[in-house]
Design a protein around this motif. Sequence first.
Motif, PDB file in Angstrom:
ATOM      1  N   PRO A 114       0.825  -1.217   0.000  1.00  0.00           N
ATOM      2  CA  PRO A 114       0.000   0.000   0.000  1.00  0.00           C
ATOM      3  C   PRO A 114       0.850   1.254   0.000  1.00  0.00           C
ATOM      4  O   PRO A 114       1.864   1.327   0.674  1.00  0.00           O
ATOM      5  CB  PRO A 114      -0.818  -0.118   1.288  1.00  0.00           C
ATOM      6  CG  PRO A 114      -0.017  -1.043   2.169  1.00  0.00           C
ATOM      7  CD  PRO A 114       0.672  -1.990   1.238  1.00  0.00           C
ATOM      8  N   ARG A 115       0.439   2.206  -0.828  1.00  0.00           N
ATOM      9  CA  ARG A 115       1.150   3.477  -0.899  1.00  0.00           C
ATOM     10  C   ARG A 115       0.618   4.407   0.180  1.00  0.00           C
ATOM     11  O   ARG A 115      -0.557   4.379   0.515  1.00  0.00           O
ATOM     12  CB  ARG A 115       0.947   4.087  -2.289  1.00  0.00           C
ATOM     13  CG  ARG A 115       1.755   5.343  -2.557  1.00  0.00           C
ATOM     14  CD  ARG A 115       1.625   5.754  -4.010  1.00  0.00           C
ATOM     15  NE  ARG A 115       0.245   6.004  -4.357  1.00  0.00           N
ATOM     16  CZ  ARG A 115      -0.312   5.654  -5.505  1.00  0.00           C
ATOM     17  NH1 ARG A 115       0.382   5.005  -6.405  1.00  0.00           N
ATOM     18  NH2 ARG A 115      -1.591   5.922  -5.756  1.00  0.00           N
ATOM     19  N   SER A 116       1.506   5.230   0.718  1.00  0.00           N
ATOM     20  CA  SER A 116       1.067   6.185   1.732  1.00  0.00           C
ATOM     21  C   SER A 116       0.008   7.100   1.139  1.00  0.00           C
ATOM     22  O   SER A 116       0.114   7.527  -0.020  1.00  0.00           O
ATOM     23  CB  SER A 116       2.245   7.021   2.220  1.00  0.00           C
ATOM     24  OG  SER A 116       3.225   6.209   2.827  1.00  0.00           O
ATOM     25  N   PRO A 117      -1.043   7.391   1.892  1.00  0.00           N
ATOM     26  CA  PRO A 117      -2.081   8.295   1.377  1.00  0.00           C
ATOM     27  C   PRO A 117      -1.474   9.642   1.002  1.00  0.00           C
ATOM     28  O   PRO A 117      -0.597  10.167   1.688  1.00  0.00           O
ATOM     29  CB  PRO A 117      -3.049   8.433   2.553  1.00  0.00           C
ATOM     30  CG  PRO A 117      -2.771   7.272   3.442  1.00  0.00           C
ATOM     31  CD  PRO A 117      -1.327   6.938   3.260  1.00  0.00           C
ATOM     32  N   LEU A 118      -1.941  10.181  -0.105  1.00  0.00           N
ATOM     33  CA  LEU A 118      -1.435  11.472  -0.559  1.00  0.00           C
ATOM     34  C   LEU A 118      -1.971  12.573   0.345  1.00  0.00           C
ATOM     35  O   LEU A 118      -3.175  12.694   0.554  1.00  0.00           O
ATOM     36  CB  LEU A 118      -1.868  11.707  -2.007  1.00  0.00           C
ATOM     37  CG  LEU A 118      -1.063  12.721  -2.817  1.00  0.00           C
ATOM     38  CD1 LEU A 118       0.379  12.273  -2.945  1.00  0.00           C
ATOM     39  CD2 LEU A 118      -1.684  12.885  -4.209  1.00  0.00           C
ATOM     40  N   THR A 119      -1.067  13.340   0.892  1.00  0.00           N
ATOM     41  CA  THR A 119      -1.423  14.469   1.748  1.00  0.00           C
ATOM     42  C   THR A 119      -0.595  15.672   1.339  1.00  0.00           C
ATOM     43  O   THR A 119       0.418  15.540   0.628  1.00  0.00           O
ATOM     44  CB  THR A 119      -1.141  14.161   3.232  1.00  0.00           C
ATOM     45  OG1 THR A 119       0.279  13.959   3.397  1.00  0.00           O
ATOM     46  CG2 THR A 119      -1.887  12.913   3.698  1.00  0.00           C
ATOM     47  N   GLU A 175       1.307  17.368   3.312  1.00  0.00           N
ATOM     48  CA  GLU A 175       2.612  17.202   3.948  1.00  0.00           C
ATOM     49  C   GLU A 175       3.510  16.296   3.121  1.00  0.00           C
ATOM     50  O   GLU A 175       4.699  16.595   2.917  1.00  0.00           O
ATOM     51  CB  GLU A 175       2.430  16.637   5.351  1.00  0.00           C
ATOM     52  CG  GLU A 175       3.742  16.485   6.105  1.00  0.00           C
ATOM     53  CD  GLU A 175       3.556  15.914   7.501  1.00  0.00           C
ATOM     54  OE1 GLU A 175       4.493  16.061   8.311  1.00  0.00           O
ATOM     55  OE2 GLU A 175       2.497  15.327   7.776  1.00  0.00           O
ATOM     56  N   LEU A 176       2.976  15.187   2.626  1.00  0.00           N
ATOM     57  CA  LEU A 176       3.772  14.268   1.815  1.00  0.00           C
ATOM     58  C   LEU A 176       4.211  14.930   0.515  1.00  0.00           C
ATOM     59  O   LEU A 176       5.361  14.793   0.081  1.00  0.00           O
ATOM     60  CB  LEU A 176       2.973  12.998   1.518  1.00  0.00           C
ATOM     61  CG  LEU A 176       3.660  11.958   0.623  1.00  0.00           C
ATOM     62  CD1 LEU A 176       4.960  11.471   1.256  1.00  0.00           C
ATOM     63  CD2 LEU A 176       2.722  10.782   0.349  1.00  0.00           C
ATOM     64  N   VAL A 177       3.298  15.657  -0.116  1.00  0.00           N
ATOM     65  CA  VAL A 177       3.632  16.346  -1.371  1.00  0.00           C
ATOM     66  C   VAL A 177       4.772  17.335  -1.143  1.00  0.00           C
ATOM     67  O   VAL A 177       5.746  17.378  -1.917  1.00  0.00           O
ATOM     68  CB  VAL A 177       2.387  17.070  -1.931  1.00  0.00           C
ATOM     69  CG1 VAL A 177       2.783  17.977  -3.100  1.00  0.00           C
ATOM     70  CG2 VAL A 177       1.337  16.065  -2.385  1.00  0.00           C
ATOM     71  N   LEU A 178       4.674  18.124  -0.082  1.00  0.00           N
ATOM     72  CA  LEU A 178       5.692  19.149   0.157  1.00  0.00           C
ATOM     73  C   LEU A 178       7.031  18.542   0.540  1.00  0.00           C
ATOM     74  O   LEU A 178       8.084  19.016   0.077  1.00  0.00           O
ATOM     75  CB  LEU A 178       5.214  20.115   1.240  1.00  0.00           C
ATOM     76  CG  LEU A 178       4.017  20.997   0.865  1.00  0.00           C
ATOM     77  CD1 LEU A 178       3.638  21.898   2.021  1.00  0.00           C
ATOM     78  CD2 LEU A 178       4.297  21.821  -0.388  1.00  0.00           C
ATOM     79  N   LEU A 190      -2.354  15.942  -7.548  1.00  0.00           N
ATOM     80  CA  LEU A 190      -1.659  16.871  -6.654  1.00  0.00           C
ATOM     81  C   LEU A 190      -2.534  18.070  -6.301  1.00  0.00           C
ATOM     82  O   LEU A 190      -2.412  18.642  -5.220  1.00  0.00           O
ATOM     83  CB  LEU A 190      -0.361  17.362  -7.302  1.00  0.00           C
ATOM     84  CG  LEU A 190       0.690  16.308  -7.645  1.00  0.00           C
ATOM     85  CD1 LEU A 190       1.885  16.967  -8.318  1.00  0.00           C
ATOM     86  CD2 LEU A 190       1.131  15.570  -6.391  1.00  0.00           C
ATOM     87  N   TYR A 191      -3.417  18.448  -7.235  1.00  0.00           N
ATOM     88  CA  TYR A 191      -4.176  19.684  -7.060  1.00  0.00           C
ATOM     89  C   TYR A 191      -5.287  19.554  -6.013  1.00  0.00           C
ATOM     90  O   TYR A 191      -5.944  20.550  -5.697  1.00  0.00           O
ATOM     91  CB  TYR A 191      -4.732  20.145  -8.410  1.00  0.00           C
ATOM     92  CG  TYR A 191      -3.626  20.567  -9.351  1.00  0.00           C
ATOM     93  CD1 TYR A 191      -2.997  21.804  -9.199  1.00  0.00           C
ATOM     94  CD2 TYR A 191      -3.186  19.715 -10.356  1.00  0.00           C
ATOM     95  CE1 TYR A 191      -1.968  22.195 -10.047  1.00  0.00           C
ATOM     96  CE2 TYR A 191      -2.157  20.095 -11.204  1.00  0.00           C
ATOM     97  CZ  TYR A 191      -1.551  21.329 -11.047  1.00  0.00           C
ATOM     98  OH  TYR A 191      -0.519  21.709 -11.872  1.00  0.00           O
ATOM     99  N   HIS A 192      -5.456  18.361  -5.468  1.00  0.00           N
ATOM    100  CA  HIS A 192      -6.338  18.216  -4.316  1.00  0.00           C
ATOM    101  C   HIS A 192      -5.630  18.675  -3.034  1.00  0.00           C
ATOM    102  O   HIS A 192      -6.274  18.862  -1.999  1.00  0.00           O
ATOM    103  CB  HIS A 192      -6.771  16.762  -4.149  1.00  0.00           C
ATOM    104  CG  HIS A 192      -7.633  16.257  -5.275  1.00  0.00           C
ATOM    105  ND1 HIS A 192      -8.918  16.701  -5.483  1.00  0.00           N
ATOM    106  CD2 HIS A 192      -7.381  15.359  -6.255  1.00  0.00           C
ATOM    107  CE1 HIS A 192      -9.426  16.100  -6.537  1.00  0.00           C
ATOM    108  NE2 HIS A 192      -8.517  15.284  -7.019  1.00  0.00           N
ATOM    109  N   HIS A 193      -4.301  18.841  -3.111  1.00  0.00           N
ATOM    110  CA  HIS A 193      -3.510  19.133  -1.910  1.00  0.00           C
ATOM    111  C   HIS A 193      -2.696  20.417  -2.034  1.00  0.00           C
ATOM    112  O   HIS A 193      -2.389  21.045  -1.018  1.00  0.00           O
ATOM    113  CB  HIS A 193      -2.577  17.955  -1.622  1.00  0.00           C
ATOM    114  CG  HIS A 193      -3.298  16.643  -1.539  1.00  0.00           C
ATOM    115  ND1 HIS A 193      -3.989  16.254  -0.420  1.00  0.00           N
ATOM    116  CD2 HIS A 193      -3.471  15.665  -2.465  1.00  0.00           C
ATOM    117  CE1 HIS A 193      -4.533  15.060  -0.639  1.00  0.00           C
ATOM    118  NE2 HIS A 193      -4.244  14.685  -1.870  1.00  0.00           N
ATOM    119  N   VAL A 194      -2.320  20.804  -3.240  1.00  0.00           N
ATOM    120  CA  VAL A 194      -1.603  22.061  -3.482  1.00  0.00           C
ATOM    121  C   VAL A 194      -2.262  22.757  -4.656  1.00  0.00           C
ATOM    122  O   VAL A 194      -2.718  22.114  -5.607  1.00  0.00           O
ATOM    123  CB  VAL A 194      -0.098  21.825  -3.775  1.00  0.00           C
ATOM    124  CG1 VAL A 194       0.621  21.336  -2.531  1.00  0.00           C
ATOM    125  CG2 VAL A 194       0.100  20.844  -4.927  1.00  0.00           C
TER     126      VAL A 194
END
Length: 221
Positions: free
Chosen positions: A11-16, A18-21, A52-56
């Motif tokens: 399983p991949r870590s959920p996209l957040t 914080e993870l993106v940055l 990505l645009y859901h988070h940034v």
Amino acid sequence: MATDPTPNTAPRSPLTRELVLHTALALADQHGVAALSMRKLAQQLGVEAMSLYHHVASKDDVLDGIVDLVFNEIELPPTTADWKAAMRDRAISTRHALRRHPWAAGLMESRSAPGPATLRHHDAVLAILRAGGFSVAMAAHAYSLLDSYIYGFALQEANLPFEASDDLSAVAEPMLGPTPAEDYPHLAEMLTEHVLQPGYDYGNEFLFGLDLILDGLEQAR
């Protein structure tokens, strides 16, 4: 007929956000901020760029975010600390952060939408200066002077043709090359009598200049 290996189903870590940055910060550290793009960031995370645009909101939002992460790494003394010792410690911590993230020196004061760590940092520095007896105008002058020196030194240090651990004699000799030292006597003198002396550390140049600035600010205060 050979079959394809079993795909990685971990399983991949959920996209957040914080993870993106933090992923963007690592990419900037590795390849430079100019190479950072939403496409490359998405590839690194194993997602489609649109995710990505859901988070940034944009690349500018990413840049604001990673600059804020760098500011968060800088240690700030308590606002009750002696202003001179506090500014010295803060300058040293800032230089260390910029050595970890060389791309950041040109962006630290350029963001029009600073994050919470950035704002907290600026407010704390001003609070220390004001508590130390600086007027509002003098606090602004001191802040500008200190940051100009810190960021300028960081940019210069990032572009030096050697690392702190390098054998400086191997670097200095090609600088003079086959040209006789008598053609550039003062350069040869500095290299042989200062830079190539045992225990020389270019980082000490930072501390020398920093202490001169702090002493001057003490008088101006």
